[in-house]
Design an enzyme around this catalytic site. Structure first.
Site, PDB file in Angstrom:
ATOM      1  N   ILE A   1       0.676  -1.404   0.041  1.00 20.90           N
ATOM      2  CA  ILE A   1      -0.133   0.165   0.094  1.00 20.90           C
ATOM      3  C   ILE A   1       0.713   1.183   0.114  1.00 20.90           C
ATOM      4  O   ILE A   1       0.336   2.320  -0.151  1.00 20.90           O
ATOM      5  CB  ILE A   1      -0.799  -0.104   1.295  1.00 20.90           C
ATOM      6  CG1 ILE A   1      -0.136  -0.218   2.476  1.00 20.90           C
ATOM      7  CG2 ILE A   1      -1.903  -0.973   1.296  1.00 20.90           C
ATOM      8  CD1 ILE A   1      -0.988  -0.140   3.695  1.00 20.90           C
ATOM      9  N   GLY A   2       2.198   0.985   0.175  1.00 18.68           N
ATOM     10  CA  GLY A   2       3.112   2.227  -0.123  1.00 18.68           C
ATOM     11  C   GLY A   2       4.407   1.862  -0.002  1.00 18.68           C
ATOM     12  O   GLY A   2       4.613   0.524   0.088  1.00 18.68           O
TER      13      GLY A   2
ATOM     14  N   VAL B   1       5.649  -0.753   2.360  1.00 15.48           N
ATOM     15  CA  VAL B   1       4.417  -0.747   3.408  1.00 15.48           C
ATOM     16  C   VAL B   1       2.961  -1.647   2.933  1.00 15.48           C
ATOM     17  O   VAL B   1       2.761  -1.418   1.737  1.00 15.48           O
ATOM     18  CB  VAL B   1       3.872   0.677   3.580  1.00 15.48           C
ATOM     19  CG1 VAL B   1       2.825   0.643   4.769  1.00 15.48           C
ATOM     20  CG2 VAL B   1       4.876   1.644   3.957  1.00 15.48           C
TER      21      VAL B   1
ATOM     22  N   LYS C   1       5.315  -1.938   8.139  1.00 18.11           N
ATOM     23  CA  LYS C   1       6.269  -1.302   7.337  1.00 18.11           C
ATOM     24  C   LYS C   1       7.414  -2.285   7.489  1.00 18.11           C
ATOM     25  O   LYS C   1       7.704  -2.656   8.543  1.00 18.11           O
ATOM     26  CB  LYS C   1       6.720   0.082   8.174  1.00 18.11           C
ATOM     27  CG  LYS C   1       7.504   1.178   7.277  1.00 18.11           C
ATOM     28  CD  LYS C   1       7.615   2.347   8.244  1.00 18.11           C
ATOM     29  CE  LYS C   1       8.120   3.558   7.658  1.00 18.11           C
ATOM     30  NZ  LYS C   1       8.266   4.739   8.471  1.00 18.11           N
TER      31      LYS C   1
ATOM     32  N   ASP D   1       8.212  16.960  10.791  1.00 15.58           N
ATOM     33  CA  ASP D   1       7.844  16.789   9.234  1.00 15.58           C
ATOM     34  C   ASP D   1       6.283  16.913   9.397  1.00 15.58           C
ATOM     35  O   ASP D   1       5.842  15.691   8.671  1.00 15.58           O
ATOM     36  CB  ASP D   1       8.507  15.448   8.855  1.00 15.58           C
ATOM     37  CG  ASP D   1       8.297  15.333   7.194  1.00 15.58           C
ATOM     38  OD1 ASP D   1       8.667  14.309   6.694  1.00 15.58           O
ATOM     39  OD2 ASP D   1       7.646  16.139   6.593  1.00 15.58           O
TER      40      ASP D   1
ATOM     41  N   ARG E   1       0.695  14.477   3.955  1.00 20.19           N
ATOM     42  CA  ARG E   1       1.137  13.246   3.402  1.00 20.19           C
ATOM     43  C   ARG E   1       1.627  12.377   4.734  1.00 20.19           C
ATOM     44  O   ARG E   1       1.609  11.048   4.483  1.00 20.19           O
ATOM     45  CB  ARG E   1       2.483  13.598   2.510  1.00 20.19           C
ATOM     46  CG  ARG E   1       3.491  13.928   3.197  1.00 20.19           C
ATOM     47  CD  ARG E   1       4.744  14.176   2.280  1.00 20.19           C
ATOM     48  NE  ARG E   1       5.717  14.707   3.020  1.00 20.19           N
ATOM     49  CZ  ARG E   1       5.788  16.052   3.075  1.00 20.19           C
ATOM     50  NH1 ARG E   1       5.095  16.727   2.615  1.00 20.19           N
ATOM     51  NH2 ARG E   1       6.680  16.854   3.701  1.00 20.19           N
TER      52      ARG E   1
ATOM     53  N   ASP F   1       4.378   8.523  10.937  1.00 19.58           N
ATOM     54  CA  ASP F   1       5.749   9.121  10.242  1.00 19.58           C
ATOM     55  C   ASP F   1       6.344   9.723  11.377  1.00 19.58           C
ATOM     56  O   ASP F   1       6.741  10.919  11.296  1.00 19.58           O
ATOM     57  CB  ASP F   1       5.819   9.870   9.045  1.00 19.58           C
ATOM     58  CG  ASP F   1       7.108  10.152   8.546  1.00 19.58           C
ATOM     59  OD1 ASP F   1       7.218  10.711   7.471  1.00 19.58           O
ATOM     60  OD2 ASP F   1       8.133   9.399   8.823  1.00 19.58           O
TER      61      ASP F   1
END
Ligand SMILES: CCCCn1c(-c2ccccc2C)cn2c3c(=O)[nH]c(=O)n(C)c3nc12
Length: 354
Positions: A41-42, A49, A67, A160, A164, A178
């Site tokens: 999915i990522g 991920v 992850k 960050d 996103r 994240d």
């Protein structure tokens, strides 16, 4: 930070002599055989991920996100990977992604979290451009602000914060994700600007953090202002196609992003407070949560003439004799009867009250 009694501080995992000790302190070691990877999915530079399924003994199976750290990763990547898990494992808040556990005894290393059905906030906004109305958009903004209020209370600086890096679940709850502490080279598509200390996502970063790497909760508040602009613009790119150099120059000259289409003036006003050059003047996350709560409870506060009432020039009280005239001047005439019933007729009677 001096430990303030009753306030939990997050513990910087790099203070442990090795990341394995930190991760064993804050994260549950999972049995890899209980985790089924279903679909990618990522993707990141150091591993993909996945969406998956996890069945712990005595518990129903649950959807998870996983992850992975690919086998060829360097020692530093492994350290950063374990540090991220150690950081996440210390947080427990509805608007911060929940760590379910890690697999570190075998490779590839895994970090397992709750599964967020609606994916990243920027993608969700783009897919719902024009569909979500102000109350829903402000609900998303409030979730992020609550999560950040909690992290700031733990003295954790994110560095960050951007749409996103926020995830959305099936109930439209937003969760901050994240926690990659050190900005690895290229670990986010956004980090286009290199300083000696690593890569910085310029268009989300406060000037003092770019210029002299002063990252703090105040610089997270600047980033929150940019994220609020992303929400109200359905994930438009901040500063559009400007280059990073131009963004830094224009912002240093005082330029600030304009209100997105249909964005209430009051919401843009809050963004601009998050973007004050003097970081000590920026609002705290606690205040931001309270303001957004008010807007959700009383949507009429979002429209402009509410601002006008608040900003009237100071009243010349001498101009009024009766309480009724005074109350009508501040649009509170409906309360004149309350004052007269209580026996207050003259303005002087009121002056004694205050
Ligand atoms: C901005 C976060 C990127 C990585 N990540 C994570 C995540 C974030 C941090 C540590 C470990 C994991 C698995 C969960 N999820 C999810 C999720 O639950 N649901 C999703 O749809 N996506 C795209 C996710 N992407 C992630």
């Amino acid at each position: 930070f001096p430990l303030i009694p009753g306030e939990k501080n997050y513990i910087d995992p790099t203070t442990y002599d090795n990341p394995e000790r930190a991760v064993s302190e804050f994260a549950k070691e999972l049995d890899r055989n209980l985790i089924k990877l279903e679909a990618i999915i990522g993707g990141g530079e150091f591993g993909d991920v996945y969406k998956g399924d996890m069945k712990l003994p005595g518990q129903p199976s649950m959807k998870v996100a996983i992850k992975t750290l690919k086998a060829g990763a360097t020692r530093k990547n492994r350290t950063d990977f374990l540090i991220e898990a150690s950081v996440m494992g210390q947080f427990k808040h509805i608007n911060v992604i929940t760590l379910e556990g890690v697999v570190t005894k075998t490779t590839p290393l895994l970090i397992v979290t709750e599964f967020m059905e609606n994916g990243s906030l920027d993608k969700y906004l783009k897919e719902n451009d024009g569909v979500l109305k102000a109350p829903q958009l402000l609900g998303l903004a409030q979730g992020v602000a609550s999560g950040m209020e909690y992290l700031a209370g733990m003295h954790f600086v994110h560095r960050d914060l951007a749409a996103r890096n926020v995830l959305v679940n099936a109930n439209l709850a937003c969760k901050v994700a994240d926690f990659g502490l050190s900005r690895d080279i290229g670990n986010t598509a956004e980090s286009e600007y290199e300083t000696q200390g690593g890569k910085i996502p310029v268009r989300w970063t406060a000037p003092e953090a770019i210029t002299y790497r002063k990252f703090s909760t105040a610089s997270d508040i600047w980033s929150y202002g940019i994220l609020l602009w992303e929400i109200m613009s359905f994930a438009e790119r901040p500063y559009w196609n400007w280059g990073n150099e131009e963004v830094m120059k224009r912002v240093a000259e005082g330029y600030r992003l304009p209100p997105p289409m249909n964005c209430p003036k009051t919401v843009h006003q809050l963004m601009k407070e998050c973007w004050l050059t003097d970081r000590t003047k920026r609002p705290a996350f606690k205040e931001i949560v309270r303001i957004i709560e008010e807007w959700i409870k009383y949507p009429e506060k979002l429209n402009e003439d509410y601002i006008k009432v608040r900003r009237t020039e100071p009243l010349d009280y001498a101009a009024f004799t009766s309480i009724k005239d005074w109350l009508e001047a501040i649009k509170m005439g409906m309360y004149a009867s309350n004052f007269s019933k209580a026996g207050y007729e003259e303005l002087s009677d009121v002056a004694q009250l205050t």
